[in-house]
Design an enzyme around this catalytic site. Structure first.
Site, PDB file in Angstrom:
ATOM      1  N   ARG A 290      -4.783  77.821 -42.850  1.00  0.00           N
ATOM      2  CA  ARG A 290      -4.595  76.686 -43.750  1.00  0.00           C
ATOM      3  C   ARG A 290      -5.918  76.397 -44.448  1.00  0.00           C
ATOM      4  O   ARG A 290      -6.909  76.041 -43.806  1.00  0.00           O
ATOM      5  CB  ARG A 290      -4.110  75.465 -42.961  1.00  0.00           C
ATOM      6  CG  ARG A 290      -3.888  74.236 -43.821  1.00  0.00           C
ATOM      7  CD  ARG A 290      -3.244  73.106 -43.011  1.00  0.00           C
ATOM      8  NE  ARG A 290      -3.139  71.919 -43.846  1.00  0.00           N
ATOM      9  CZ  ARG A 290      -3.810  70.787 -43.647  1.00  0.00           C
ATOM     10  NH1 ARG A 290      -4.624  70.675 -42.610  1.00  0.00           N
ATOM     11  NH2 ARG A 290      -3.665  69.774 -44.462  1.00  0.00           N
TER      12      ARG A 290
ATOM     13  N   HIS B 117      -7.259  68.142 -50.614  1.00  0.00           N
ATOM     14  CA  HIS B 117      -7.875  67.713 -49.366  1.00  0.00           C
ATOM     15  C   HIS B 117      -9.083  66.847 -49.711  1.00  0.00           C
ATOM     16  O   HIS B 117     -10.227  67.178 -49.390  1.00  0.00           O
ATOM     17  CB  HIS B 117      -8.269  68.919 -48.516  1.00  0.00           C
ATOM     18  CG  HIS B 117      -8.449  68.606 -47.059  1.00  0.00           C
ATOM     19  ND1 HIS B 117      -7.832  69.311 -46.050  1.00  0.00           N
ATOM     20  CD2 HIS B 117      -9.172  67.642 -46.432  1.00  0.00           C
ATOM     21  CE1 HIS B 117      -8.174  68.809 -44.868  1.00  0.00           C
ATOM     22  NE2 HIS B 117      -9.011  67.795 -45.083  1.00  0.00           N
TER      23      HIS B 117
ATOM     24  N   GLU C 282      -3.413  64.205 -45.522  1.00  0.00           N
ATOM     25  CA  GLU C 282      -3.740  62.851 -45.088  1.00  0.00           C
ATOM     26  C   GLU C 282      -3.960  61.886 -46.250  1.00  0.00           C
ATOM     27  O   GLU C 282      -5.052  61.332 -46.424  1.00  0.00           O
ATOM     28  CB  GLU C 282      -4.961  62.869 -44.167  1.00  0.00           C
ATOM     29  CG  GLU C 282      -4.727  63.640 -42.877  1.00  0.00           C
ATOM     30  CD  GLU C 282      -5.853  63.494 -41.864  1.00  0.00           C
ATOM     31  OE1 GLU C 282      -6.859  62.816 -42.158  1.00  0.00           O
ATOM     32  OE2 GLU C 282      -5.722  64.063 -40.768  1.00  0.00           O
TER      33      GLU C 282
ATOM     34  N   ASN D  33      -0.799  65.878 -38.532  1.00  0.00           N
ATOM     35  CA  ASN D  33      -2.185  65.938 -38.067  1.00  0.00           C
ATOM     36  C   ASN D  33      -2.349  64.914 -36.950  1.00  0.00           C
ATOM     37  O   ASN D  33      -2.055  63.729 -37.144  1.00  0.00           O
ATOM     38  CB  ASN D  33      -3.162  65.598 -39.197  1.00  0.00           C
ATOM     39  CG  ASN D  33      -3.191  66.646 -40.290  1.00  0.00           C
ATOM     40  OD1 ASN D  33      -2.444  67.631 -40.252  1.00  0.00           O
ATOM     41  ND2 ASN D  33      -4.051  66.449 -41.280  1.00  0.00           N
TER      42      ASN D  33
ATOM     43  N   TYR E  73      -4.957  63.587 -33.576  1.00  0.00           N
ATOM     44  CA  TYR E  73      -6.192  63.677 -32.803  1.00  0.00           C
ATOM     45  C   TYR E  73      -6.232  62.709 -31.630  1.00  0.00           C
ATOM     46  O   TYR E  73      -6.713  63.056 -30.555  1.00  0.00           O
ATOM     47  CB  TYR E  73      -7.405  63.411 -33.711  1.00  0.00           C
ATOM     48  CG  TYR E  73      -7.627  64.492 -34.732  1.00  0.00           C
ATOM     49  CD1 TYR E  73      -8.377  65.621 -34.432  1.00  0.00           C
ATOM     50  CD2 TYR E  73      -7.061  64.402 -36.003  1.00  0.00           C
ATOM     51  CE1 TYR E  73      -8.572  66.629 -35.368  1.00  0.00           C
ATOM     52  CE2 TYR E  73      -7.244  65.407 -36.944  1.00  0.00           C
ATOM     53  CZ  TYR E  73      -8.000  66.512 -36.617  1.00  0.00           C
ATOM     54  OH  TYR E  73      -8.178  67.521 -37.538  1.00  0.00           O
TER      55      TYR E  73
ATOM     56  N   GLU F 134      -3.022  69.984 -38.058  1.00  0.00           N
ATOM     57  CA  GLU F 134      -4.389  69.785 -37.572  1.00  0.00           C
ATOM     58  C   GLU F 134      -4.339  69.223 -36.166  1.00  0.00           C
ATOM     59  O   GLU F 134      -3.565  68.304 -35.882  1.00  0.00           O
ATOM     60  CB  GLU F 134      -5.185  68.801 -38.442  1.00  0.00           C
ATOM     61  CG  GLU F 134      -5.668  69.335 -39.765  1.00  0.00           C
ATOM     62  CD  GLU F 134      -6.571  68.329 -40.494  1.00  0.00           C
ATOM     63  OE1 GLU F 134      -7.211  67.488 -39.814  1.00  0.00           O
ATOM     64  OE2 GLU F 134      -6.620  68.393 -41.727  1.00  0.00           O
TER      65      GLU F 134
END
Length: 486
Positions: free
Chosen positions: A72, A116, A161, A291, A293, A368
């Site tokens: 990606r 991005h 995002e 994504n 985290y 991600e």
């Protein structure tokens, strides 16, 4: 179509490419922001970054040696169209053609993100994402990229995002372009939704209705401080509206939630939403990029003045959650990564299950997931990043559990392939599974890269302790991959 499960890794143009002023590339908002004193830790910029622009062949060979099945990447809009409008820059387009050709030659599926976070500075000077015209400029850029690169791309991702683009860029100002205008942030969010829809239409008009298109969202996982408290549960709902449904709503439902409009009525009247916009924003998404985290913990704020805030991945910061002034973000229990983000792999499974429950016919792709840690080069020259290996093992296990529960997850993408420019943190935080020596730009696969290679090769999750004993990836392995015509 993007139908099989694929193991991949990701980067973004401004974070890795460098060559900021070469071959006709124009400035982006991150060039301007990073060169503004005090905006980025240590005064770091992406001028050189990981020098991927000059080292792309070596990097693709490294990907092949690791066995990656997808990569990606993002296109630098200002590299291919310096002002965001007008004629394309042939040198910039040629770079991406060469890169994509090399990926395809090594059976690595290119996942191309069109945006991005690096808006051409000329478009920001004209108003940026709060300006409706930016959405139309983006659609034209998407159309041109589809025309120039379309036969090489396995999956198009319109936006990465957009929550961060809108709220960190235009509300808190901790990301480029550094504006602190809450009403502008909500306008930016809407125009990003519109841009996604227009770009999807433009790509498919060029390449055909069945062209796979996605968007990558940082869907927040928010928990109440007291699960028995109605007030805290209401705080979670408030955050979900402005943190998640501001994009999930238009893209997947074709509407904004009533609660979002109500909670933000004191900030804007939403008059920038024009008839037909939400129909445009809702386009078939072949996979929804996720994504993830970390998580965040909230409660209803009962004090005087504005409540503390949190950033797009759950860490405490000054980022405003527009329309959530009565919500307090609390510290989340350890362990934490070097970013201060908590490690909660079970929440990734929770997120995938929740999305599947809300949108049962929507395939998902983890676009991600990864962690920054303080890496140390050992006397043997290796980076024994055991904490990162453990992070990956536990999070991949969560993805596999979600698949076993019936969630249609099409792949997993490690963030990041290599150490890079970590936005406002500069080069102080390392997310890569490959170490970059910023003095020599030498690449060294960490234990996490060797462990990930074993996952891809065998289909099993080796123990964390096994990583240090895995064979190193030497220069000969990379050269062999580079010369392969598989």
């Amino acid at each position: 179509m993007w139908e099989d499960f694929r193991w991949g890794a990701a980067t973004a143009a401004y974070q890795v490419e460098g060559a900021a002023g070469e071959d006709g590339r124009g400035p982006s908002i991150w060039d301007t922001f990073a060169h503004t004193p005090g905006k980025v830790l240590g005064g770091d910029t992406g001028d050189v970054a990981a020098d991927h622009y000059h080292r792309w062949q070596e990097d693709v060979a490294l990907m092949a040696a690791l066995g990656l099945q997808s990569y990606r990447l993002s296109v630098s809009w200002s590299r291919v169209q310096p002002g965001g409008r007008g004629p394309l820059n042939p040198a910039g387009v040629a770079f991406y053609r060469r890169l994509l050709d090399e990926l395809v030659a090594h059976d690595i599926a290119p996942v191309v993100t069109l945006y991005h976070w690096d808006l051409p500075q000329e478009l920001e000077d004209a108003g940026g994402w709060p300006n409706r015209e930016t959405a139309y400029a983006f659609a034209e850029y998407a159309r041109l990229m589809a025309r120039e690169l379309g036969d090489r791309v396995a999956l198009w991702t319109t936006l990465n995002e957009p929550w961060c683009s809108a709220f960190l860029g235009y509300a808190s100002g901790v990301h480029a372009p550094g504006r602190t205008e809450p009403a502008a942030a909500l306008a930016a969010a809407h125009h990003l939704n519109l841009a996604h829809g227009l770009a999807t239409q433009a790509i498919r008009a060029e390449l055909g209705e069945h062209t796979p298109v996605s968007a990558a969202l940082n869907v927040h996982v928010t928990h109440p401080a007291d699960p028995e408290s109605a007030a805290d549960l209401e705080a979670v709902a408030q955050i979900n509206a402005v943190g998640n449904h501001v994009f999930l709503g238009p893209m997947l439902d074709g509407s904004y939630p009533t609660r979002l409009l109500r909670d933000t009525a004191h900030v804007t009247d939403w008059s920038f939403v024009e008839p037909g916009d939400l129909t445009t924003a809702r386009q078939r998404m072949d996979v929804l990029g996720v994504n993830y985290y970390s998580t965040q913990l909230v409660r209803r704020y009962g004090g005087d003045g504005p409540a503390p805030r949190a950033d797009g991945h759950g860490a405490s910061s000054a980022s405003p959650w527009v329309g959530a002034d009565s919500v307090e973000f609390l510290p989340v229990a350890p362990p934490h990564t070097a970013m201060g983000w908590n490690v909660a792999p079970e929440a990734l499974e929770e997120l995938l299950l929740a999305l599947d429950n809300a949108y049962p016919d929507q395939p998902l792709l983890v676009t991600e997931n990864g962690a920054a840690y303080e890496d140390v080069v050992a006397p043997d020259g290796r980076i024994h990043d055991q904490a990162r290996v453990a992070y990956y093992r536990d999070h991949i296990a969560a993805v596999l559990r979600a698949r076993e529960a019936g969630v249609d997850v099409r792949g997993y993408t490690a963030w990041s392939l290599m150490d890079n420019f970590e936005w406002g943190y500069g080069y102080s935080k390392r997310f890569g599974i490959v170490r970059v020596d910023y003095e020599t730009l030498e690449r060294t696969p960490k234990d996490s890269a060797l462990w990930y290679r074993e996952v891809i090769r065998t289909g099993r999750l080796p123990g964390v302790e096994e990583a240090a004993a895995l064979p190193v990836l030497g220069a000969g392995d990379v050269r062999a991959a580079q010369s392969s015509d598989r």
